[in-house]
Write a protein that holds these residues in place. Sequence first.
Motif, PDB file in Angstrom:
ATOM      1  N   MET A   1       5.619 -54.312 -25.569  1.00 47.79           N
ATOM      2  CA  MET A   1       5.437 -55.376 -24.590  1.00 47.79           C
ATOM      3  C   MET A   1       5.445 -56.724 -25.285  1.00 47.79           C
ATOM      4  O   MET A   1       4.722 -56.939 -26.258  1.00 47.79           O
ATOM      5  CB  MET A   1       4.107 -55.206 -23.843  1.00 47.79           C
ATOM      6  N   THR A   2       6.270 -57.642 -24.790  1.00 45.82           N
ATOM      7  CA  THR A   2       6.306 -58.997 -25.309  1.00 45.82           C
ATOM      8  C   THR A   2       6.062 -59.965 -24.164  1.00 45.82           C
ATOM      9  O   THR A   2       6.836 -60.019 -23.203  1.00 45.82           O
ATOM     10  CB  THR A   2       7.656 -59.314 -25.961  1.00 45.82           C
ATOM     11  N   LEU A   3       4.974 -60.727 -24.237  1.00 46.54           N
ATOM     12  CA  LEU A   3       4.651 -61.722 -23.226  1.00 46.54           C
ATOM     13  C   LEU A   3       5.066 -63.100 -23.716  1.00 46.54           C
ATOM     14  O   LEU A   3       4.780 -63.473 -24.864  1.00 46.54           O
ATOM     15  CB  LEU A   3       3.156 -61.730 -22.929  1.00 46.54           C
ATOM     16  N   SER A   4       5.701 -63.857 -22.825  1.00 46.22           N
ATOM     17  CA  SER A   4       6.032 -65.251 -23.098  1.00 46.22           C
ATOM     18  C   SER A   4       5.665 -66.059 -21.874  1.00 46.22           C
ATOM     19  O   SER A   4       5.942 -65.636 -20.742  1.00 46.22           O
ATOM     20  CB  SER A   4       7.526 -65.424 -23.388  1.00 46.22           C
ATOM     21  N   ILE A   5       5.043 -67.212 -22.087  1.00 45.22           N
ATOM     22  CA  ILE A   5       4.729 -68.075 -20.958  1.00 45.22           C
ATOM     23  C   ILE A   5       5.370 -69.439 -21.183  1.00 45.22           C
ATOM     24  O   ILE A   5       5.223 -70.043 -22.252  1.00 45.22           O
ATOM     25  CB  ILE A   5       3.215 -68.203 -20.714  1.00 45.22           C
ATOM     26  N   TYR A   6       6.110 -69.873 -20.187  1.00 42.45           N
ATOM     27  CA  TYR A   6       6.793 -71.160 -20.211  1.00 42.45           C
ATOM     28  C   TYR A   6       5.947 -72.148 -19.412  1.00 42.45           C
ATOM     29  O   TYR A   6       5.614 -71.903 -18.244  1.00 42.45           O
ATOM     30  CB  TYR A   6       8.192 -71.031 -19.606  1.00 42.45           C
ATOM     31  N   ILE A   7       5.602 -73.239 -20.057  1.00 42.11           N
ATOM     32  CA  ILE A   7       4.713 -74.225 -19.452  1.00 42.11           C
ATOM     33  C   ILE A   7       5.323 -75.617 -19.591  1.00 42.11           C
ATOM     34  O   ILE A   7       6.257 -75.833 -20.359  1.00 42.11           O
ATOM     35  CB  ILE A   7       3.310 -74.205 -20.099  1.00 42.11           C
ATOM     36  N   GLY A   8       4.767 -76.557 -18.827  1.00 46.11           N
ATOM     37  CA  GLY A   8       5.168 -77.953 -18.932  1.00 46.11           C
ATOM     38  C   GLY A   8       4.268 -78.715 -19.877  1.00 46.11           C
ATOM     39  O   GLY A   8       3.464 -78.135 -20.614  1.00 46.11           O
ATOM     40  N   ASN A   9       4.384 -80.022 -19.818  1.00 45.91           N
ATOM     41  CA  ASN A   9       3.610 -80.896 -20.695  1.00 45.91           C
ATOM     42  C   ASN A   9       2.114 -80.667 -20.508  1.00 45.91           C
ATOM     43  O   ASN A   9       1.603 -80.676 -19.387  1.00 45.91           O
ATOM     44  CB  ASN A   9       3.928 -82.358 -20.395  1.00 45.91           C
ATOM     45  N   PHE A  30       0.712 -63.536 -26.842  1.00 43.08           N
ATOM     46  CA  PHE A  30       1.810 -64.085 -26.064  1.00 43.08           C
ATOM     47  C   PHE A  30       2.450 -65.248 -26.818  1.00 43.08           C
ATOM     48  O   PHE A  30       1.833 -65.884 -27.671  1.00 43.08           O
ATOM     49  CB  PHE A  30       1.341 -64.555 -24.682  1.00 43.08           C
ATOM     50  N   LYS A  31       3.687 -65.495 -26.475  1.00 48.06           N
ATOM     51  CA  LYS A  31       4.437 -66.623 -27.013  1.00 48.06           C
ATOM     52  C   LYS A  31       4.374 -67.772 -26.017  1.00 48.06           C
ATOM     53  O   LYS A  31       4.578 -67.577 -24.820  1.00 48.06           O
ATOM     54  CB  LYS A  31       5.888 -66.220 -27.262  1.00 48.06           C
ATOM     55  N   GLU A  32       4.088 -68.966 -26.501  1.00 44.20           N
ATOM     56  CA  GLU A  32       4.021 -70.163 -25.667  1.00 44.20           C
ATOM     57  C   GLU A  32       5.276 -71.004 -25.878  1.00 44.20           C
ATOM     58  O   GLU A  32       5.650 -71.280 -27.014  1.00 44.20           O
ATOM     59  CB  GLU A  32       2.784 -70.976 -26.040  1.00 44.20           C
ATOM     60  N   VAL A  33       5.919 -71.388 -24.776  1.00 46.13           N
ATOM     61  CA  VAL A  33       7.097 -72.245 -24.837  1.00 46.13           C
ATOM     62  C   VAL A  33       6.832 -73.464 -23.955  1.00 46.13           C
ATOM     63  O   VAL A  33       6.653 -73.323 -22.738  1.00 46.13           O
ATOM     64  CB  VAL A  33       8.369 -71.516 -24.367  1.00 46.13           C
ATOM     65  N   ASN A  55      12.690 -70.871  -9.556  1.00 40.63           N
ATOM     66  CA  ASN A  55      13.390 -72.045  -9.026  1.00 40.63           C
ATOM     67  C   ASN A  55      13.071 -73.292  -9.849  1.00 40.63           C
ATOM     68  O   ASN A  55      12.922 -74.396  -9.322  1.00 40.63           O
ATOM     69  CB  ASN A  55      13.044 -72.268  -7.555  1.00 40.63           C
ATOM     70  N   GLY A  56      12.958 -73.096 -11.158  1.00 44.77           N
ATOM     71  CA  GLY A  56      12.751 -74.220 -12.067  1.00 44.77           C
ATOM     72  C   GLY A  56      11.326 -74.710 -12.167  1.00 44.77           C
ATOM     73  O   GLY A  56      11.081 -75.793 -12.706  1.00 44.77           O
ATOM     74  N   LYS A  57      10.358 -73.928 -11.677  1.00 49.52           N
ATOM     75  CA  LYS A  57       8.967 -74.361 -11.726  1.00 49.52           C
ATOM     76  C   LYS A  57       8.223 -73.680 -12.865  1.00 49.52           C
ATOM     77  O   LYS A  57       8.568 -72.583 -13.278  1.00 49.52           O
ATOM     78  CB  LYS A  57       8.274 -74.064 -10.397  1.00 49.52           C
ATOM     79  N   VAL A  58       7.189 -74.369 -13.357  1.00 52.11           N
ATOM     80  CA  VAL A  58       6.299 -73.807 -14.369  1.00 52.11           C
ATOM     81  C   VAL A  58       4.897 -73.713 -13.771  1.00 52.11           C
ATOM     82  O   VAL A  58       4.557 -74.472 -12.863  1.00 52.11           O
ATOM     83  CB  VAL A  58       6.288 -74.685 -15.641  1.00 52.11           C
ATOM     84  N   PRO A  59       4.091 -72.742 -14.269  1.00 49.91           N
ATOM     85  CA  PRO A  59       4.381 -71.808 -15.355  1.00 49.91           C
ATOM     86  C   PRO A  59       5.168 -70.600 -14.851  1.00 49.91           C
ATOM     87  O   PRO A  59       5.127 -70.266 -13.664  1.00 49.91           O
ATOM     88  CB  PRO A  59       2.989 -71.379 -15.810  1.00 49.91           C
ATOM     89  N   ILE A  60       5.830 -69.965 -15.773  1.00 49.55           N
ATOM     90  CA  ILE A  60       6.447 -68.675 -15.492  1.00 49.55           C
ATOM     91  C   ILE A  60       6.181 -67.766 -16.684  1.00 49.55           C
ATOM     92  O   ILE A  60       6.375 -68.168 -17.835  1.00 49.55           O
ATOM     93  CB  ILE A  60       7.950 -68.787 -15.170  1.00 49.55           C
ATOM     94  N   LEU A  61       5.660 -66.589 -16.405  1.00 48.51           N
ATOM     95  CA  LEU A  61       5.325 -65.593 -17.423  1.00 48.51           C
ATOM     96  C   LEU A  61       6.420 -64.534 -17.435  1.00 48.51           C
ATOM     97  O   LEU A  61       6.833 -64.046 -16.372  1.00 48.51           O
ATOM     98  CB  LEU A  61       3.980 -64.949 -17.095  1.00 48.51           C
ATOM     99  N   TRP A  62       6.878 -64.201 -18.630  1.00 52.87           N
ATOM    100  CA  TRP A  62       7.823 -63.101 -18.789  1.00 52.87           C
ATOM    101  C   TRP A  62       7.136 -61.982 -19.560  1.00 52.87           C
ATOM    102  O   TRP A  62       6.608 -62.206 -20.652  1.00 52.87           O
ATOM    103  CB  TRP A  62       9.068 -63.561 -19.546  1.00 52.87           C
ATOM    104  N   ASP A  63       7.149 -60.790 -18.979  1.00 53.82           N
ATOM    105  CA  ASP A  63       6.671 -59.580 -19.645  1.00 53.82           C
ATOM    106  C   ASP A  63       7.920 -58.771 -19.963  1.00 53.82           C
ATOM    107  O   ASP A  63       8.439 -58.067 -19.092  1.00 53.82           O
ATOM    108  CB  ASP A  63       5.727 -58.820 -18.722  1.00 53.82           C
ATOM    109  N   ASP A  64       8.417 -58.906 -21.189  1.00 56.87           N
ATOM    110  CA  ASP A  64       9.744 -58.409 -21.526  1.00 56.87           C
ATOM    111  C   ASP A  64      10.756 -59.016 -20.547  1.00 56.87           C
ATOM    112  O   ASP A  64      10.944 -60.212 -20.533  1.00 56.87           O
ATOM    113  CB  ASP A  64       9.771 -56.884 -21.547  1.00 56.87           C
TER     114      ASP A  64
END
Length: 224
Positions: A1-9, A30-33, A55-64
């Motif tokens: 399992m690889t978690l990544s979370i995409y966040i804004g400023n 988790f990986k933070e982007v 739809n281009g919004k944050v946050p979005i979490l990816w589990d694999d």
Amino acid sequence: MTLSIYIGNKVYSSWSLRGWLAARQSGLPFKEVVAPLYDDSWAERRQMPEFEPSNGKVPILWDDDKPVWESLAIIDYLADKVGRDRFWPADDAARALARSMASEMHAGYQALRSQCGMNLRHVYPPEPLTPEVEADVQRITSLWDQAKRRFGQGGDYLFGGFGAVDIMFAPVVTRFRTYSIPLPSLASDYCAAVWDHPFMVDWSRGAAGENWVIEKFERAAEKA
């Protein structure tokens, strides 16, 4: 399992703070982007595959290869993985109140959100609040008082230990601080506890290292 979370400023993005706190609360690696919002490349960047499901919004979490967006959905998805007691009270009555408060936070308080945007870069001197913001503040602090007095005696947070409701209200805590909004003593003590939580300290440290300025989120006095 690889978690990544995409966040804004981190200075400005209240919803990103909630998603990121949920990831930290899970205890999972988790990986933070960080994706700078509204810069010259934002319109193009938000069309990239990692943002397409939301739809281009944050946050979005990816589990694999599985995306999860919206902060409450991220909280519940992670709670399903690590155990719901890490996020929600075990007692039925406490959990009923906690879920209601979290949902109200997710959907409500539009005046506070629109007139007092999250901005960790400043602490402004107090100014008179509009009646709409004042009503939001009174509603929030009355709910905090109810939760703390009924269920929060075992710790510094609304239901004792830090959990989902504290995550949902964390950006409100920053707004109360940024705009120097006067609070009752119980609410003030709660805000101090959230602000001093190690996860919030880490987030604030990250915000302090950012150099992006989003003009529309800065007050006119700061632009002069």
